[in-house]
Each structure stands twice: as structure tokens, then as C-alpha cells.
Design an enzyme around this catalytic site. Structure first.
Site, PDB file in Angstrom:
ATOM      1  CG  ASP A   1      -4.057 -21.810   8.911  1.00 19.83           C
ATOM      2  OD1 ASP A   1      -3.249 -21.419   9.769  1.00 19.83           O
ATOM      3  OD2 ASP A   1      -5.292 -21.630   9.002  1.00 19.83           O
TER       4      ASP A   1
ATOM      5  CE  LYS B   1       0.095 -19.570  14.400  1.00 19.11           C
ATOM      6  NZ  LYS B   1      -1.052 -19.664  13.510  1.00 19.11           N
TER       7      LYS B   1
ATOM      8  CD  GLU C   1      -1.921 -17.023  10.977  1.00 15.31           C
ATOM      9  OE1 GLU C   1      -2.656 -16.343  11.714  1.00 15.31           O
ATOM     10  OE2 GLU C   1      -1.210 -17.954  11.411  1.00 15.31           O
TER      11      GLU C   1
ATOM     12  CG  ASP D   1      -7.645 -14.267  12.407  1.00 13.81           C
ATOM     13  OD1 ASP D   1      -8.360 -15.023  13.089  1.00 13.81           O
ATOM     14  OD2 ASP D   1      -6.540 -14.620  11.946  1.00 13.81           O
TER      15      ASP D   1
END
Ligand code: AMP
Length: 535
Positions: A11, A73, A174, A196
Site C-alpha cells: 500500500d 503520490k 485500494e 475510505d
């Protein structure tokens, strides 16, 4: 019999990276070198010229901000001259520059590193950690990415994995990984909603889990709604309260702001466990040479009032995703929480109120994505393997000469998929080549979407069949019919294409109105981002 090659699930997070491996079909997170389960996704160049990765890079961030790369990211796989990079770059303390291929890159100690390179340092570190822990070489990996990542971003993460020395077996979304961690080998037949709420983004996905078939039905969210927005509400409250009491405005005192920012986040996390806290910061400022302390009590109830609208917004987004697919709320069997901010009691209570059932316990919000990625990796060559049916999070299409976007594959379309259409004629009559500029995004205008590349073929191909093929990793392949056989065409040109230049120029001409609107629309977005990035 030769031993099975070791594979890990990674991850690769905005703030932290986790790596997991499977033994006897049970996935576990691998502890990092400091005994934690997480490795900060930070890369730095020390004053001595050493490249630092993880906790040790993060530790020196305050004293060496220019040479400490974090938050990669958010920028990886994006063009340097894209709107989002231009809007965001000033909020980073490290230098965001243009890389050799036109993508956003990082300048460290005078050398330009591509962001796949930066991320590869984190991944290589994780590889070493896993090898030490598992006692042997680890060559294969499944790496997770946000469901909303476009083709360029996915390619860039894959490249990072390869640069780190991994054979990247799969890029997985994800939320799909989180659902896998929950439902793998449990023989379920359920509709699952993955909620999330991380540090900077909110994602929601609805999946149908049938045995080991995980089908994404719909996905949505807000890439600028997360834990930092909650921190910001506390920061504003603290500043206001302190100003009322002392008439001192601390918002212009950078060191005080940094301390308040850290204290606000700590208070928020404490309020998850206890009902009351006091934010105490001795010697926050001084007046006439005398120290002034900050002391602001904060209760969980007050926090709920300060941030209730943010939580409400997440449920509005959940409803939008469900409505889009015509799924009634009552049909959701389980809600799985991912991301640190989802631990907030108000979120947990609101899940109960909204879905009439508590969130699923037993799925760890920080670990489930890495665990799911590891499970997928382990099952890739097994007979009773997992089947993933994903959905496209943003439409893919091409630019029309007017600067409008012609969608070929719609949002939420099942992947893998192939969509065919006829190649348009050259934009200029009599032109020798057809240049079809491919974009991905939700807007009707290409200027707001992400440029993926250009298909350049001789004009004689006009009217021939084009196939847009999305593979199971949601990566795009383009085929153009040639003498009856489709041929894969590599997307060419990394420069800004003509259509985009024209559309950008038109946009600039319209700018005063648009800018006003987007400033209003984004409201707290940039201020929260600024804080998120520590700017
Ligand atoms: P992630 O991106 O999943 O690591 O999420 C990080 C966000 O979760 C940050 O904004 C943290 O402040 C927040 N967070 C972590 N732990 C908690 C907690 N126990 N209660 C509330 N928020 C938390």
C-alpha cells in the site's frame, strides 16, 4: 518442485507505506526497520549528500524542508504543466520541477528525480525490509493505487515498482484490496461499501462480493476531503479562541502555526478515545518580553459541531454513488472503513445512522489495503484464484477540434473492456497525419482533463476501426485496424498537443469569470491543501 517466488502486497500511501505478505493463506503486515508497521513515504537528501528514506527522512524534514520529498503520490504521473500541478506546486516545501518527459518531478540537491524514481526509493526500502523479515529474495509485488488514478498515474506507479527491482504482477485499486481483505475465502454473497477517509481524500466504492469474485459496481469521492480538513477546523477554532482572549493573531506566526497544527491533529486523535482534551502550548508567543501560553479546552461534542458538515459531505457522496447505480442504501450488507480519519466516533455513529448498521469490525482501517494486495498476489497463480471485476473511475476519450471531450469509455464501465469506434479524419483538410489526443477525466472540456498521449497515424487510416482496450489493471491500450488486422499503437508525444494548447488559450481568454468561479468552488480546498502539505 521449485519454491514459489515470494510476492508481497504494498500500500504505497501519501503519508505512509505498508507491505504485507501471506503465509498459509493468512496475510500479515511486515514490520519496518523501526519495529512499526508503517514506513513514512518520505525521501530526503541529507546535508552530507546521503539519500534517506522513511522515518529517518521524515525526522529531518523540519530542518531540511527543501530537500525532503513527501506527498509524491498526489503528483506522480501528472504533467508538469497540468492545471493541478500548477495549482499545487507552491504548497510543497521541496521544488516541484518539470522532468525530462514533461511530468512533474523533484529537484533534490540540484539533481532532478522523476517521481517514479522517488517512489521507487520508498519501494526499494520496503523490498529490503520484506526480504530481511521473510529471509530471502522478494521479487514480485502487487501495488495498490487509488481507484480514481488515471492511466498515467497507474503507469507511473508500475514504473516505480519496476525501478525498485520488483516484477509488478498487478496494480490493484485500494478499495478493491480492502474488500478482498474482508471477504477473501469467506464464501460471501454481499454488497459491500468501502468508506475510505484518509488524510487528504475521501473515496467510496460499492462492490458485489460473490465467493471470491469481487465486482466494483460504482466508485466516487472527493480528492480534496480528508483528515486535514478536520485539523483545519480545530486550528481555526484555536486561533479564534486565543484571539478573543488575548487579541493576538497567531495565524501570521509560522512557528506558532506549526505547533498549533501538530497539537490540533493530536487533540483530534485523542478525542477519538476520550471525551475532553486541553490543547496546551506553553510560550506560544510573547508580549513585552513576557511569555504567553495557549490553553484551549476542546470536547468531542465541540469537535463534532466544528466538523459535522465534513462528515455529512462524505455521506452525500456515498448517496450519489449509490443513486448513480440505482442501489438502495438498505441493500448494503456491510460497510468497511479504511483510512485513519474513519476512526472518528462521529463517523462511526453516522455510519450506523445512515446505513442502519454499524461498520464492520475486524477489518483494520490502516492495514486492510496492504493485506488485500498481498492476498491478491498470493492468489494470482492459484487454482481457486480471485476474480476482480473493476469499474472505470473516470471516462476516457479523445479531443475534438473544438476543445471538447468525446467520451469513448464511460465512468463506471466494467473493466477489462474494449470499445471500438471509427477514426476521425485529419483535423486540417489534406493533412498527412491524423493525430488523436487522448484524455481522461470527468469534464466536457479537455482542458480540465488529464492528457494521456496521442495516437498518430497516416491520414489514410481515416474511418478505420480503433479499439480502446482497458486491461485488468485499468491500463489503456489502443489498436488501429490496418489491412484488416488491429495493430497496437504506442501513444506518442509527451509535449502539450496542439488541441490542448488551443483549448488552454481559449480558457485563458475566458479566465476572469472561470477563475472567480473556481476560487469560490474550491473555497477551503487550497487552504486545506496548503496545511496538508505543511506549507
Ligand atoms: P491515512 O491517510 O489513512 O493514514 O489517514 C491519516 C488521517 O487519519 C490523518 O488526518 C490522521 O490525523 C487521521 N487519524 C489517524 N488516527 C486517527 C484517530 N484515531 N482518530 C481520528 N483521526 C485519526
Amino acid at each position: 518442485m521449485s519454491e514459489k517466488a515470494r510476492i508481497v502486497g504494498i500500500d504505497l500511501g501519501t503519508t505512509n507505506t505498508l507491505v504485507a505478505s501471506v503465509k498459509n493463506r493468512v496475510p500479515k503486515v511486515v514490520p519496518t526497520d523501526r519495529g512499526n508497521l508503517i514506513l513514512p513515504s518520505v525521501v530526503a537528501l541529507s546535508a552530507k549528500g546521503d539519500l534517506l528514506v522513511g522515518g529517518i527522512a521524515k525526522d529531518q524534514a523540519v530542518t531540511n524542508p527543501k530537500n525532503t520529498v513527501y506527498g509524491a503520490k498526489r503528483l506522480i504521473g501528472r504533467k508538469y504543466d497540468s492545471k493541478i500541478v500548477q495549482d499545487l506546486k507552491s504548497y510543497y516545501t521541496w521544488d516541484v520541477v518539470e522532468g525530462a518527459d514533461g511530468s512533474a518531478a523533484a529537484s533534490l540537491g540540484g539533481r532532478v528525480y522523476s517521481l517514479p524514481e522517488i517512489s521507487s526509493f520508498v519501494l526499494a526500502h520496503v523490498k529490503t525490509i520484506a526480504e530481511q523479515f521473510l529471509g530471502g529474495p522478494v521479487e514480485q509485488a502487487v501495488i495498490s493505487v487509488p481507484a480514481y488514478y488515471n492511466d498515467n498515474q497507474r503507469q507511473a506507479v508500475k514504473e516505480a515498482g519496476q525501478l525498485a527491482g520488483f516484477d509488478v504482477k498487478r496494480i490493484v485499486n485500494e478499495p478493491t484490496a480492502a474488500a478482498l481483505a474482508y471477504g477473501f475465502n469467506r464464501g460471501l454473497d454481499q454488497k459491500v461499501l468501502v468508506y475510505d477517509l484518509g488524510g487528504g481524500t475521501f473515496d467510496v466504492s460499492v462492490l458485489q462480493v460473490t465467493g471470491n469474485v469481487f465486482e466494483v459496481l460504482a466508485t466516487g469521492g472527493d480528492t480534496f476531503l480528508g483528515g486535514t480538513d478536520f485539523d483545519n477546523r480545530i486550528i481555526d477554532f484555536v486561533l479564534e479562541t486565543f484571539k478573543k482572549e488575548t487579541k493576538i493573531d497567531l495565524s501570521q506566526v509560522p512557528i506558532a502555526m506549526q505547533r498549533i497544527k501538530n497539537a490540533a491533529e493530536a487533540a483530534k486523535i485523542d478525542l477519538t478515545l476520550i471525551p475532553n482534551v486541553v490543547i496546551e502550548l506553553p510560550y506560544i508567543d510573547e508580549r513585552k518580553g513576557k511569555p504567553i501560553d495557549l490553553r484551549v479546552p476542546l470536547s468531542r461534542e465541540q469537535l463534532n459541531t466544528l466538523t459535522g458538515d465534513l462528515v455529512a459531505r462524505t455521506f452525500q457522496l456515498c448517496d450519489e454513488v449509490l443513486t448513480e447505480k440505482g442501489i438502495a442504501r438498505s441493500l448494503i450488507d456491510e460497510v468497511i472503513l479504511v483510512g485513519g480519519q474513519s476512526r472518528m466516533p462521529l463517523v462511526q455513529q453516522s455510519i450506523k445512522d445512515h446505513f442502519k448498521k454499524p461498520p464492520r469490525k475486524g477489518v483494520h482501517p490502516d492495514e486492510c489495503v496492504a493485506l488485500g494486495a498481498a492476498l491478491l498476489g498470493d492468489s494470482l497463480d492459484q487454482i481457486d484464484s480471485v476474480t476482480l471485476i473493476d469499474a472505470l473511475s473516470m471516462p476516457i476519450g479523445y479531443a475534438l477540434p473544438s476543445g471538447r471531450f468525446r467520451k469513448i469509455i464511460e465512468k463506471n464501465h466494467v473493466i477489462p473492456t474494449v470499445k471500438s469506434f471509427r477514426l476521425p479524419p485529419p483535423s486540417a483538410p489534406g493533412g498527412q497525419f491524423i493525430e488523436m489526443d487522448i484524455f481522461q477525466g470527468d469534464s466536457e472540456q479537455i482542458v480540465d482533463n488529464e492528457y494521456l498521449g496521442t495516437v498518430k497515424v497516416p491520414a489514410s487510416a481515416a474511418g478505420k476501426r480503433v479499439d480502446f482496450k482497458l486491461d485488468e489493471e485499468c491500463l489503456l491500450h489502443v489498436f488501429v485496424e490496418e489491412l484488416g488486422d488491429p495493430r497496437e499503437v504506442k501513444l506518442s508525444t509527451r509535449d502539450t498537443p496542439e488541441t490542448l494548447k488551443r483549448a488552454l488559450a481559449d480558457e485563458m481568454a475566458r479566465r476572469p469569470r472561470t477563475e472567480e468561479r473556481s476560487a469560490a468552488e474550491r473555497g477551503g480546498l487550497f487552504s486545506s491543501l496548503k496545511r496538508l502539505l505543511g506549507g
